[in-house]
Design a protein around this motif. Structure first.
Motif, PDB file in Angstrom:
ATOM      1  N   HIS A 417      14.498  35.215  -4.203  1.00  0.00           N
ATOM      2  CA  HIS A 417      13.304  34.826  -4.969  1.00  0.00           C
ATOM      3  C   HIS A 417      12.300  35.975  -5.027  1.00  0.00           C
ATOM      4  O   HIS A 417      11.767  36.294  -6.088  1.00  0.00           O
ATOM      5  CB  HIS A 417      12.670  33.597  -4.316  1.00  0.00           C
ATOM      6  CG  HIS A 417      11.241  33.378  -4.676  1.00  0.00           C
ATOM      7  ND1 HIS A 417      10.841  32.914  -5.912  1.00  0.00           N
ATOM      8  CD2 HIS A 417      10.095  33.582  -3.950  1.00  0.00           C
ATOM      9  CE1 HIS A 417       9.521  32.829  -5.949  1.00  0.00           C
ATOM     10  NE2 HIS A 417       9.051  33.229  -4.778  1.00  0.00           N
ATOM     11  N   LEU A 420      13.734  38.916  -7.279  1.00  0.00           N
ATOM     12  CA  LEU A 420      13.774  38.630  -8.712  1.00  0.00           C
ATOM     13  C   LEU A 420      12.357  38.482  -9.270  1.00  0.00           C
ATOM     14  O   LEU A 420      12.097  38.853 -10.425  1.00  0.00           O
ATOM     15  CB  LEU A 420      14.606  37.372  -8.977  1.00  0.00           C
ATOM     16  CG  LEU A 420      15.005  37.142 -10.435  1.00  0.00           C
ATOM     17  CD1 LEU A 420      15.706  38.357 -11.030  1.00  0.00           C
ATOM     18  CD2 LEU A 420      15.893  35.912 -10.565  1.00  0.00           C
ATOM     19  N   SER A 421      11.440  37.965  -8.481  1.00  0.00           N
ATOM     20  CA  SER A 421      10.035  37.905  -8.904  1.00  0.00           C
ATOM     21  C   SER A 421       9.496  39.313  -9.118  1.00  0.00           C
ATOM     22  O   SER A 421       8.713  39.562 -10.048  1.00  0.00           O
ATOM     23  CB  SER A 421       9.194  37.172  -7.858  1.00  0.00           C
ATOM     24  OG  SER A 421       9.611  35.829  -7.716  1.00  0.00           O
ATOM     25  N   ARG A 424      10.540  40.582 -12.499  1.00  0.00           N
ATOM     26  CA  ARG A 424       9.693  40.083 -13.584  1.00  0.00           C
ATOM     27  C   ARG A 424       8.372  40.854 -13.626  1.00  0.00           C
ATOM     28  O   ARG A 424       7.874  41.170 -14.712  1.00  0.00           O
ATOM     29  CB  ARG A 424       9.420  38.589 -13.417  1.00  0.00           C
ATOM     30  CG  ARG A 424       8.546  38.038 -14.546  1.00  0.00           C
ATOM     31  CD  ARG A 424       8.480  36.546 -14.614  1.00  0.00           C
ATOM     32  NE  ARG A 424       7.835  36.133 -15.876  1.00  0.00           N
ATOM     33  CZ  ARG A 424       7.701  34.893 -16.296  1.00  0.00           C
ATOM     34  NH1 ARG A 424       8.187  33.901 -15.571  1.00  0.00           N
ATOM     35  NH2 ARG A 424       7.123  34.613 -17.442  1.00  0.00           N
ATOM     36  N   ASN A 503      14.506  28.099 -13.435  1.00  0.00           N
ATOM     37  CA  ASN A 503      14.994  29.266 -14.154  1.00  0.00           C
ATOM     38  C   ASN A 503      13.908  29.994 -14.923  1.00  0.00           C
ATOM     39  O   ASN A 503      13.959  31.221 -15.059  1.00  0.00           O
ATOM     40  CB  ASN A 503      16.139  28.851 -15.089  1.00  0.00           C
ATOM     41  CG  ASN A 503      17.416  28.535 -14.334  1.00  0.00           C
ATOM     42  OD1 ASN A 503      18.231  29.405 -14.095  1.00  0.00           O
ATOM     43  ND2 ASN A 503      17.584  27.282 -13.934  1.00  0.00           N
ATOM     44  N   TYR A 506      11.352  33.082 -13.410  1.00  0.00           N
ATOM     45  CA  TYR A 506      11.595  34.516 -13.344  1.00  0.00           C
ATOM     46  C   TYR A 506      11.714  35.167 -14.722  1.00  0.00           C
ATOM     47  O   TYR A 506      11.791  36.392 -14.803  1.00  0.00           O
ATOM     48  CB  TYR A 506      12.894  34.786 -12.581  1.00  0.00           C
ATOM     49  CG  TYR A 506      12.957  34.074 -11.246  1.00  0.00           C
ATOM     50  CD1 TYR A 506      12.214  34.527 -10.164  1.00  0.00           C
ATOM     51  CD2 TYR A 506      13.745  32.941 -11.065  1.00  0.00           C
ATOM     52  CE1 TYR A 506      12.257  33.873  -8.934  1.00  0.00           C
ATOM     53  CE2 TYR A 506      13.806  32.288  -9.844  1.00  0.00           C
ATOM     54  CZ  TYR A 506      13.059  32.751  -8.783  1.00  0.00           C
ATOM     55  OH  TYR A 506      13.104  32.100  -7.576  1.00  0.00           O
ATOM     56  N   SER A 507      11.749  34.388 -15.780  1.00  0.00           N
ATOM     57  CA  SER A 507      12.144  34.915 -17.085  1.00  0.00           C
ATOM     58  C   SER A 507      11.009  34.893 -18.097  1.00  0.00           C
ATOM     59  O   SER A 507      10.193  33.970 -18.113  1.00  0.00           O
ATOM     60  CB  SER A 507      13.326  34.099 -17.646  1.00  0.00           C
ATOM     61  OG  SER A 507      14.421  34.127 -16.752  1.00  0.00           O
ATOM     62  N   ASN A 554       5.224  28.513 -18.078  1.00  0.00           N
ATOM     63  CA  ASN A 554       5.838  29.691 -17.472  1.00  0.00           C
ATOM     64  C   ASN A 554       5.770  30.925 -18.367  1.00  0.00           C
ATOM     65  O   ASN A 554       6.287  31.978 -17.987  1.00  0.00           O
ATOM     66  CB  ASN A 554       7.300  29.392 -17.135  1.00  0.00           C
ATOM     67  CG  ASN A 554       7.453  28.366 -16.037  1.00  0.00           C
ATOM     68  OD1 ASN A 554       7.373  28.689 -14.863  1.00  0.00           O
ATOM     69  ND2 ASN A 554       7.664  27.104 -16.417  1.00  0.00           N
ATOM     70  N   CYS A 556       7.359  31.572 -21.147  1.00  0.00           N
ATOM     71  CA  CYS A 556       8.773  31.926 -21.298  1.00  0.00           C
ATOM     72  C   CYS A 556       9.287  31.434 -22.652  1.00  0.00           C
ATOM     73  O   CYS A 556       9.225  30.234 -22.949  1.00  0.00           O
ATOM     74  CB  CYS A 556       9.581  31.298 -20.160  1.00  0.00           C
ATOM     75  SG  CYS A 556      11.353  31.608 -20.228  1.00  0.00           S
TER      76      CYS A 556
END
Length: 756
Positions: A417, A420-421, A424, A503, A506-507, A554, A556
Motif C-alpha cells: 500500500h 503503490l501510494s 501515485r 482499486n 491508487y489510480s 478518488n 479517478c
C-alpha cells in the motif's frame, strides 16, 4: 407486476413458461453473436442457472408450476417496505422512493428516519399518512405502492433510510451519485481532437519490467522509475495489469485476471530494498550485496520469462526477515502495541482497513497451513469442512493461535500500500493528467479470499466467460464464479463499493475489464461447454452511479473495456455517465472493412493498438498470432484458420491504405503489399502510432511491447499451461530506456504530433 399483469393466464408451452421464469430472474434467453446470428439458450442451460438461484426441482414439473414460480419471483420485492438499496442522480431533484405496503396498512402512518453519511447523531424524520395518499400501483391484489418523496438536495454519498409501518421495519441505503464520472481538468474541452486536452501514455505489464535492481520480477520500485521517466517525457499516464492479490501458496498461478482478492495487492511486487527495515539493517544489506546473492539475482533478472516458482519463495523469505525486524523494533503483534511512530502508522493502516484486512490475512494464513498439510488443497473449497465457514469456532480458534502469522500478511499489504501510494504521488508530482492507469479484473477465483469471505454472494456451480467470437471460436470459460446479482442488491452493493474503493485508491484512471459484465454476464453452468451458456442481467445503471460517486471521491477516471458484441444501450449509458470507452485500432473498422479515420473516434475513449489478449503490432502484421493459434489447436476447423489468414491480408492492405490517406506511409509501400510484400519495420511502427495519436480520443496509449519490437503476446486466450502467459519480460532494462535505439521511433511519433 401490476394487478392486470398478474392475472394473465399461464402459457401452455413448457419452453415458453421456462423462458418467462428465466426472464423473471434476469436471465436473457437469447443473444446475437459477433456475426449477427441469434442464439437461444437451451432448456438445460436455463434450468441449471435457475437452480443456482435456488429455484427448486418442483418448479420444473410442468408449465403451471413454472408459472407459479414466476409469480413467486415477481412477488418477492413487495414483501419488504422498500428495496434494500436505491441509486439516484443528484441532478434529478428530490428522490422519490417506491414504498410497498400491505393493503391492511392503507390507513397507517409510515415513519422514516434518514441518516446522512458521516452524521451519527442528527436524524431527519419523515411521516407519511398512507390514508391521505393515492397508491401509484397495486400489485398482486394485496400490495399497494406509494411514492415517498425525500428531501431535496441530498448530499452525494451513502445514506441510510429506516422505514417503520405497523409491525414492519426495513432499511434502505440511498446512494446519491453525481451526473458523471470524474474527468481531470486538463482533459476537459469542447474542441474535438484538441491535443492540448488529451493525454498520451504507455502501458506495460508490471511483472515484465526489468531493471538492474529488481529481484527477477518488475516491482513497485520499477513502476516508480517508469512513472518518473514518462513524467519527464510529458506523458499523462502509465498503464499496468491488475495488481490484485493472487495465490501465495502457488505463485505459478500467475494470471492477474484470476485473483484471490480484488480488495488487496500482490505482495510479490514489493520493492524489498526500499523497505525501511531493509535500509536500517546493515547485516541484511550486506548479505544482499554479497557476490553469491547478487549472482542469484542476476540469474533471475536475465531470464526472458518470470520464474515465479523461484522469485516468490525468495522474496517471501526476505519479507519474513523484514517483518521480524519490524516486530522487534516497531510493533508488538501479541499485544497490538506500537513501539515507534512507524508502528503507529502501521496500526492506523490496520484500523482503516478493518475487518476486510483481518479476513484476508486469516485466509492467507489458513491456506498456507492447509497447503502444507495437503498440496491438493488449492483453495478453501478443498479445506476440511470445519474451516470452510470463516465464522466457525475452529476458524476463530485458528486465528487466535496464529495471530503473528496473520499480522505478517497484513504487514505485506501495508508495505504494498505504501509503495503503490508513492507511485501515485509521483504522477501528481509531475503534474500528469492521469498518473497511474490501473486495471481491475472481471471476477475473483472461486478458491480465493474474496469468495471464502462472502460465500452467499458467489455461485460456485457457475463460471463467467464469453460466447464464441473471433478471438476464441469455441467460446471461453474463465473459471470465475459470478456474483449473484440478487444477493449483491440485498447486500446494498457493498462488495462492489469495497472493490471500487480499494482499486481507485491508487489510480488516476481505472479500466474495468469486460465492462459488459456490469450490464450482463455470460454464465456457463458447471460441466457445460463454453458455447452453451446464457447471459444474466445486472443492475447496470446503479453500478454506474456508484462508479461516478467513487470516481469523484478518488479523482479517478473510469474506462470501460467495451470490446466485442456490446449492445448499443451499454455504450449509450457509458457516455451518459461520463465513462470512457475503449477503442482498439485493429477493431475500428467501417462496414466496408476499411479503417475508421482518426477524426471519427469518439472523444470519451482511450485509443490503443491492442490489449494484453491481442497480438503486438509486429505479431499482428506478420500473422504470428494466427500461427500460434494453429499450433495450439485453437481453431475449430482448418477453414476457420484460412478465413482468418485471408481477413488478415485484407486488414494489412486496408491499414496501409488508411495510413497512406493520412500522408503517413508512401504510395510505394501500398503498391508493395498488393504484390503480397508486407515486411515489418520502424516506418510502419511510426506511421501506425502517429495515426493513433491523431485520434480524437482523450487518452492515447502506447504499448511498450510494440515500441520494443516484441513478437510474442502476453497472453493467448483459451490457454492456461499450453503457453507461457503472464511471464514475458521486456527485452531491455529500464535504465536503458533513453539510450536504446528502439525508443527513437516513439520520440519521433510524439515530436511529429506535437506531444513533446
Amino acid at each position: 407486476m401490476t394487478l392486470s399483469e398478474a392475472s394473465v393466464q399461464a402459457p401452455v408451452a413448457y419452453s415458453d413458461a421456462l423462458r418467462d421464469l428465466a426472464d423473471a430472474y434476469g436471465i436473457t434467453c437469447s443473444y446475437f453473436d459477433i456475426w449477427g446470428e441469434q442464439h437461444w439458450a437451451s432448456d438445460e442451460t436455463l434450468k441449471a442457472i435457475l437452480k443456482s438461484f435456488s429455484v427448486t426441482d418442483d418448479a420444473f414439473t410442468n408449465a403451471s408450476s413454472l408459472w407459479q414460480a414466476r409469480q413467486d419471483a415477481f412477488k418477492r420485492p413487495y414483501l419488504s417496505l422498500a428495496a434494500p438499496v436505491k441509486v439516484f442522480r443528484q441532478s434529478q431533484g428530490a428522490p422519490v422512493l417506491p414504498v410497498f405496503a400491505p393493503e391492511a396498512s392503507k390507513n397507517s402512518v409510515l415513519k422514516a428516519e434518514l441518516q446522512l453519511e458521516g452524521q451519527t447523531e442528527e436524524l431527519q424524520r419523515i411521516e407519511l399518512s398512507l390514508a391521505s395518499q393515492t397508491p401509484t400501483a397495486t400489485h398482486f391484489d394485496t400490495y399497494l405502492e406509494y411514492a415517498l418523496t425525500l428531501p431535496e438536495a441530498l448530499p452525494l454519498g451513502y445514506h441510510t433510510l429506516t422505514l417503520m409501518l405497523d409491525n414492519q421495519q426495513a432499511q434502505t441505503r440511498l446512494i446519491i451519485a453525481p451526473d458523471a464520472c470524474y474527468l481531470p481538468k486538463p482533459l476537459i474541452s469542447e474542441a474535438l481532437g484538441d491535443a492540448k486536452n488529451s493525454a498520451w501514455g504507455i502501458s506495460s505489464q508490471l511483472y515484465g519490467l526489468n531493471s538492474q535492481k529488481n529481484w527477477g520480477i518488475g516491482d513497485f520500485g520499477d513502476l516508480a522509475q517508469l512513472m518518473h521517466w514518462i513524467g519527464q517525457k510529458k506523458g499523462g499516464f502509465v498503464g499496468v495489469n491488475p495488481l490484485h492479490a493472487l495465490f501465495q501458496h502457488n505463485p505459478s498461478q500467475a494470471s492477474p485476471y484470476s485473483p484471490s482478492s480484488r480488495l488487496f495487492l500482490n505482495p510479490i511486487y514489493i520493492d524489498l530494498e526500499s523497505v525501511e527495515e531493509f535500509q536500517d539493517d546493515d547485516a541484511l544489506r550486506s548479505e544482499a550485496q554479497s557476490s553469491g546473492f547478487q549472482f542469484q539475482l542476476k540469474a533471475l533478472r536475465y531470464m526472458p520469462l518470470v520464474d515465479y516458482a523461484s522469485v516468490w519463495p525468495l522474496k517471501k523469505t526476505w519479507l519474513e526477515r523484514l517483518y521480524a525486524r519490524f516486530v522487534q523494533s516497531h510493533y508488538n503483534p501479541e499485544q497490538n502495541i506500537a513501539l515507534t511512530p512507524r508502528g503507529e502508522a502501521f496500526m492506523a493502516y490496520l484500523r482503516n482497513k478493518g475487518e476486510k484486512l483481518e479476513q484476508y490475512a486469516l485466509y492467507e494464513t489458513l491456506q498456507e497451513f492447509q497447503y502444507q498439510e495437503d498440496c491438493s488443497r488449492w483453495g478453501w473449497v478443498c479445506w476440511p469442512d470445519a474451516y470452510k465457514n470463516p465464522n466457525s469456532p475452529q476458524v476463530q480458534a485458528f486465528a487466535q493461535t496464529h495471530r503473528n502469522r496473520c499480522v505478517f500478511w497484513m504487514y505485506t499489504q501495508w508495505l504494498a500500500h505504501r509503495q503503490l501510494s508513492h507511485v501515485r504521488s509521483i504522477g501528481q508530482e509531475h503534474g500528469m493528467a492521469v498518473g497511474l492507469y490501473g486495471d481491475i479484473a472481471v471476477g475473483a477465483d472461486r478458491g480465493g479470499s474474496d469468495v471464502w469471505n462472502n460465500q452467499p454472494l458467489y455461485l460456485l456451480n457457475m463460471s463467467v466467460g464469453a460466447p464464441p467470437d473471433l478471438l476464441n471460436m469455441q467460446g471461453q470459460n474463465w473459471g470465475l464464479p459470478p456474483m449473484n446479482p440478487h444477493v449483491l442488491r440485498e447486500q446494498a452493493y457493498q462488495p462492489f463499493i469495497n472493490m471500487v474503493q480499494a482499486n481507485m485508491a491508487y489510480s488516476g484512471a481505472l479500466r474495468f475489464d469486460h465492462v459488459l459484465g456490469l450490464y450482463r454476464m455470460y454464465w456457463v453452468p458447471e460441466y457445460f461447454s463454453a458455447a452453451d451458456g446464457a447471459y444474466v442481467r445486472y443492475p447496470f445503471e446503479d453500478l454506474l452511479g456508484i462508479l461516478a460517486l467513487e470516481s469523484h471521491r478518488n479523482q479517478c477516471m473510469v474506462i470501460g473495456e467495451d470490446l466485442g458484441t456490446v449492445p448499443e444501450e451499454v455504450q449509450t449509458a457509458m457516455a451518459s455517465w461520463g465513462m470512457l470507452g475503449y477503442r482498439v485500432l485493429y477493431f475500428e473498422q467501417n462496414e466496408d472493412e476499411t479503417f475508421k479515420a482518426p477524426s471519427t473516434y469518439w472523444p470519451l475513449t482511450l485509443a490503443t493498438l491492442g490489449t494484453h489478449d491481442l497480438a503486438t503490432l509486429k505479431g499482428y502484421w506478420l500473422g504470428f498470432d494466427i500461427d500460434q493459434r494453429r499450433e495450439l489447436n485453437l481453431f475449430p476447423s482448418e477453414q476457420a484458420e484460412q478465413d482468418q489468414r485471408f481477413n488478415r491480408g485484407k486488414e494489412r492492405y486496408n491499414l496501409l491504405k488508411a495510413l497512406n490517406e493520412q500522408g503517413l506511409i508512401s504510395e510505394s509501400r501500398l503498391q508493395a503489399i498488393e504484390r503480397n510484400e508486407y515486411w515489418y519495420d520502424d516506418e510502419l511502427l511510426v506511421a501506425t502510432y502517429r495515426y493513433l495519436m491523431r485520434t480524437h480520443s482523450k487518452l492515447k496509449c502506447v504499448q511498450l511491447e510494440d515500441v520494443l519490437g516484441c513478437l510474442e503476446p502476453n497472453n493467448v486466450p483459451g490457454t492456461v499451461t499450453e503457453h507461457p502467459n503472464w511471464r514475458r519480460k521486456l527485452p531491455i532494462m529500464l535504465e536503458e530506456l533513453d539510450s536504446d535505439t528502439r525508443m527513437g521511433p516513439l520520440v519521433d511519433v510524439l515530436e511529429a504530433e506535437g506531444l513533446l
